[in-house]
Design a protein around this motif. Structure first.
Motif, mmCIF file in Angstrom:
data_model
loop_
_atom_site.group_PDB
_atom_site.id
_atom_site.type_symbol
_atom_site.label_atom_id
_atom_site.label_comp_id
_atom_site.label_asym_id
_atom_site.label_seq_id
_atom_site.Cartn_x
_atom_site.Cartn_y
_atom_site.Cartn_z
ATOM 1 N N PHE A 183 46.234 37.248 43.510
ATOM 2 C CA PHE A 183 46.174 38.598 43.575
ATOM 3 C C PHE A 183 47.608 38.965 44.437
ATOM 4 C CE2 PHE A 183 43.083 42.225 43.710
ATOM 5 C CZ PHE A 183 44.039 43.266 43.808
ATOM 6 N N GLU A 221 50.087 46.276 42.572
ATOM 7 C CA GLU A 221 49.410 45.313 42.552
ATOM 8 C C GLU A 221 49.441 44.431 41.281
ATOM 9 O OE1 GLU A 221 45.712 46.580 45.544
ATOM 10 O OE2 GLU A 221 45.473 46.445 43.197
ATOM 11 N N ASP A 271 40.875 39.643 45.982
ATOM 12 C CA ASP A 271 41.028 40.892 46.955
ATOM 13 C C ASP A 271 40.713 40.485 48.297
ATOM 14 O OD1 ASP A 271 41.787 43.349 47.243
ATOM 15 O OD2 ASP A 271 39.970 43.906 47.135
#
Length: 984
Positions: free
Chosen positions: A598, A643, A705
């Motif tokens: 991530f 992201e 996350d």
């Protein structure tokens, strides 16, 4: 040249072995050379960082010393005692030897004490508004007409009275040294500026620091300013010269200036904040690694002779060459003996064939060759069988000749019968051709391609116009069915065949299918095929007819819509929907394993705010390009905003994944944009493994996350692995947040109050309200447990309203019983930034009837850094209402001294960390003393927190602190116990 198989095998084996070995040696040498260069860069960067840290700490310490000494009582009284030189006509010796306790002698004594205990200090001096001047050392001669007010260090400090200034390097007034000045204005007891206090640091001290650093390095270091002025260099002749002396002069030939660096290298060294380059200095090729100091803005460069790296590379090349040579010798010997062994049976077979070629069929091949199980044995057996069959073949040829003669006679008798049958077939052929012509006209007139397939014969008829559309040749038209299947897209072949088979077996009523077909130009067309088969009495398909429809345009629109649904329009990477679908398909596999990275850009909002959204979008596109280059076969997608997601299938090795994460971090850390208009961002990465950290899409994404948030907490520009404790911490935060929401509804909070006493009278003059949570099944919880969650979730706003109103009600109750005691309430940044905060305070005061002059709101230094401009007007409004303002935890932040006189505050609260160590550490004691003296000069009250011993109370009373609170007086108590405390 090479006639025998043995010679060809030997040469072939050697060529096959040598090429990989040479490539292996070359690639090994290149990789090890690059590793040596990377190690050199890393080592020099660490050395420069350490040197920068030493210089920055030294300057920071001198700034603090300048501030401390400018607050000395003697210095603040030096305006009238400093000798004046600007009205003298001759040079004057500087002496301060008057007996007694004169102010100028006390100032010089303090200067002398400080300078003799601090290495690198060149001058310590005081200049006054009246032109007076006092300096250490006293052995120097002050030139006639010297006026400190006209010096750059004096003017710079006067223009910036609220800062401690550090000057750029310059030559001293006496011309005996190059120095850097740190200066601070001096104020008298009324806050009026009476002069400037300064400390000069000799650049020779910096040179000695660099010389010490150079002793342990393979190269050498030098330091220069933003404009290129050299501050320290092993060649002292270059001190305070510009680095342009190292650069090539424009207009001269390359040959004449081969000993100096080029202009591009000089420009990069002068204008870029950090970098690495290869260039030439004084005729020697060198590597230069440079970076900019964050503390001073100066640049430090490390120069390493290329010969150092060449020596290491030669050693690597020697070891690699010897290893490859040994492998080649071993390969040559092994190849010779292996081919000798393999070709011996082949030589025997060749010799036997030469004998047969000479007409000798009597000699039989050896039994050893016949018994071999390999290909040579099979050849020997075939040769032997050929010899045995030779005689039998001669006999059969004789018999066949007789049979052919008889057959010829039979064919002659049937010739007339065949001619009659041919005439009949000719008539039928004409009829068929006329029928086919009518069929051709009908099919070519149709918009779609009409086809007819004779399954038993394999023949297929199709519209000529369709064949022209495909651009096929005559040979492909003649073999249409075979060519058609070959032209179907490889990805569509299997399903198309399966669909056709199902219809030919009677499983489907009609044949309907879509697939791609390649035309002559190489482009694919989308085709919709419709058809129906004809079956015989046994249920076997014997014929099939149908049509082809070109649906390419329709399919392209459909694929475009699908692409828009699953791909990001800005970066052309897969989007959130594609991520969910891709991850679901991957996790459905039984033995699926891999990792999710991530990736989030740090401070991307700052790029949009500073450079505009257009540049921000351009940055995202460049980041996507770099991620695709790193990922190669891995799945890369944009989740949204800044992201990104990278899915690494089949790999769970920690070292491999961390190496990938480091590559991503380094790639994004590189500059974006042009050479003169570029900007940089960093990235944080969260890593989670599947199925270890989650076997469902939402679970593994949540794990990644959480790891990303951990990387952010660790300072950004790094990566972090998911750990179970992160999920536990998140769940605990959620439980606390849910509990706080319920606590607000159920009124589970209570207030405790800690007394504040006047240090001189011993009377209790105030109470600080401190919130506690009567947490079900856990007991009484302190703010350390829940306050961070309350701040993050925004619940602190509701809690703060309750605290303010409850505290004011208790204060009103105390006043009604004759207790005139102030109530202090802590206010968070989020509370103060509420648009109607001032109105809320006024409303609470009106509702409770508590006087505003007895309410004290405590703010923290964090507010000064984050939202000073927003908070300042509100604090002024609160002061105008009569509310007292207190600055809590003073001394732990970085902005207090800069904003202290601008804030409308009444009280400064010294943080307990300074009070606890005041009796043990002289530095903390000095800080407390300075804070008290500074606050009193600004007409502010001082409260010391965390007082626990009588020694601390005695020390604070001696230093004239106004109030104290802490466990020595009392710990925080409930309202009922406060009444008992006040009565006793």
């Amino acid at each position: 040249m090479f006639r025998t198989v043995r010679e060809k095998l030997i040469i072939s084996f050697l060529l096959v072995a040598m090429v990989p070995l040479l490539l292996l040696g070359f690639s090994t040498y290149i990789q090890m050379s690059n590793s040596l260069k990377d190690e050199m860069v890393l080592t020099s960067s660490n050395q420069m960082t350490q040197l920068d840290y030493l210089i920055a700490n030294m300057l920071k310490g001198i700034k603090e010393d300048t501030q401390m000494m400018s607050a000395l009582p003697a210095v603040t009284q030096g305006e009238s005692a400093a000798p004046i030189y600007f009205d003298t006509k001759v040079d004057t010796p500087v002496t301060y030897q008057e007996p007694g306790d004169s102010i100028d002698h006390r100032i010089f004594t303090e200067f002398s004490r400080y300078a003799t205990t601090h290495q690198g200090v060149a001058y310590v001096y005081l200049g006054t508004e009246s032109g007076g001047y006092i300096q250490w050392p006293a052995t120097k001669v002050r030139k006639a007409g010297y006026d400190p007010r006209k010096r750059s260090w004096y003017q710079q400090s006067i223009k910036n009275p609220d800062q401690i200034m550090i000057s750029e390097p310059y030559q001293s007034y006496l011309g005996d040294n190059f120095i850097v000045s740190t200066t601070n204005p001096i104020k008298d007891q009324n806050g009026k500026i009476i002069g400037v206090m300064g400390i000069d640091v000799s650049l020779e001290h910096f040179s000695r620091m660099i010389e010490e650093s150079n002793k342990s390095n393979s190269g050498y270091q030098f330091m220069f300013t933003r404009d290129g002025t050299i501050l320290a260099h092993p060649d002292q002749n270059l001190h305070f010269q510009n680095i342009s002396l190292l650069a090539m002069e424009e207009g001269n030939s390359q040959q004449e200036n081969s000993g100096k660096m080029g202009f591009s290298d000089y420009y990069k060294l002068l204008h870029e904040p950090e970098g690495f380059l290869e260039t030439t200095i004084n005729g020697t090729k060198v590597f230069i690694n440079f970076q900019t100091s964050l503390a001073t803005g100066w640049k430090i460069a490390t120069v390493i002779d290329e010969s150092v790296l060449i020596a290491k590379n030669r050693h690597v090349a020697l070891v690699t060459g010897v290893f490859i040579l040994l492998l080649l010798l071993f390969t040559f010997g092994g190849t010779f003996f292996i081919t000798l062994y393999l070709t011996q049976p082949l030589e025997k077979v060749v010799h036997h064939l030469e004998t047969i070629g000479n007409g000798d069929f009597a000699l039989r091949i050896s039994d050893t060759l016949l018994k071999q199980k390999d290909e040579i044995g099979k050849v020997a057996q075939a040769i032997d069988s050929m010899q045995q069959s030779r005689y039998q073949a001669e006999m059969q040829l004789t018999c066949s000749n007789e049979e052919l003669t008889s057959l010829y006679e039979q064919l002659a008798s049937t010739e007339e019968e065949l001619r009659a049958q041919f005439d009949e077939l000719w008539d039928k052929q004409n009829t068929i051709e006329r029928s086919e012509e009518r069929y051709r006209l009908a099919t070519e007139g149709a918009n779609d391609a009409i086809w007819d397939w004779n399954i038993q014969s394999g023949e297929m008829v199709i519209s000529k116009r369709w064949l022209k559309k495909l651009g096929w040749s005559e040979q492909e038209e003649e073999n249409f069915l075979s060519s058609w299947w070959k032209s179907i897209h490889p990805e569509d072949q299997l399903q198309t065949r399966e669909s056709l088979k199902a219809h030919l077996k009677g499983k489907t009523e009609d044949y309907l299918w879509e697939y791609r077909v390649r035309g002559r130009s190489g482009k694919y067309l989308w085709v919709l095929t419709r058809g129906k088969a004809l079956f015989n009495e046994q249920g076997v398909a014997i014929r099939m007819a149908g049509s082809y429809t070109d649906i390419t345009e329709h399919k392209m629109r459909e694929l475009q819509i699908q692409h828009m649904a699953y791909y990001d329009s800005l970066t052309n990477l897969p989007n959130r929907a594609s991520i969910a679908e891709h991850l679901s398909a991957e996790l459905e596999k039984k033995e699926a394993k891999g990792a999710i990275l991530f990736i989030d850009l740090d401070n991307f909002k700052l790029v949009n705010d500073s450079f505009g959204y257009e540049n921000g979008d351009r940055l995202l596109v460049q980041v996507a390009t770099r991620l695709k280059q790193i990922a190669k076969k891995y799945f890369v997608a944009r989740l949204g905003g800044d992201e990104f997601i990278m899915m690494v299938k089949g790999i769970v090795d920690a070292a491999t994944i961390e190496n990938l994460a480091q590559h991503i971090t380094l790639a994004i850390d590189q500059p974006f944009g042009g050479d003169k208009n570029y900007f940089m961002v960093t990235s944080s990465i969260g890593i989670a493994l599947y199925p270890k950290d989650g076997n469902k899409p939402d679970q593994i994404m949540r794990s990644a996350d959480l790891a990303l948030h951990q990387a952010k907490r660790e300072g950004k520009r790094c990566y972090a692995w998911f750990q179970e404790k992160l999920e536990h911490e998140m769940l605990e935060k959620l439980r606390i947040e849910q509990g706080l929401r319920a606590a607000i509804e159920k009124e589970e909070f209570v207030l405790h109050y800690q007394p504040i006493i006047d240090l001189h009278t011993g009377e209790t003059v105030g109470l600080e309200a401190l919130i506690r949570w009567n947490r079900p099944e856990h007991g009484l919880a302190s703010p350390d447990v829940f306050m961070a969650v309350a701040e993050e979730s925004g619940l602190i706003i509701h809690m703060g309203k309750w605290v303010l109103k409850t505290a004011c009600l208790f204060g009103k109750e105390l006043r009604d019983h004759g207790r005139d005691i102030s109530i202090a309430v802590n206010v968070s940044v989020k509370e103060l930034l509420q648009p109607d905060f001032v109105e809320q305070v006024a409303e609470v005061l009106d509702d409770t009837g508590f006087p505003s002059s007895y309410l004290e709101l405590e703010i923290v230094e964090t507010l000064l850094i984050e939202k000073f401009e927003v908070a300042l007007p509100k604090l002024h409004h609160l002061r105008a209402m009569g509310v007292q303002i207190s600055l809590d935890d003073f001394g732990t932040g970085y902005s207090s001294l800069s904003y202290l006189k601008e804030l409308p505050i009444d009280t400064v609260k010294i943080d307990r960390t300074f009070v606890i160590d005041a009796m043990k550490k002289s530095a903390h004691a000095a800080i407390i003393e300075t804070i008290i003296e500074l606050s009193h000069r600004l007409q502010l009250k001082v409260v010391a927190e965390g007082v626990e011993t009588e020694g601390q109370r005695f020390f604070l009373r001696k230093k004239k602190c106004d109030k104290i609170q802490g466990y020595l007086i009392s710990k925080p108590m409930e309202k009922e116990k406060i009444w008992q405390y006040l009565e006793n």
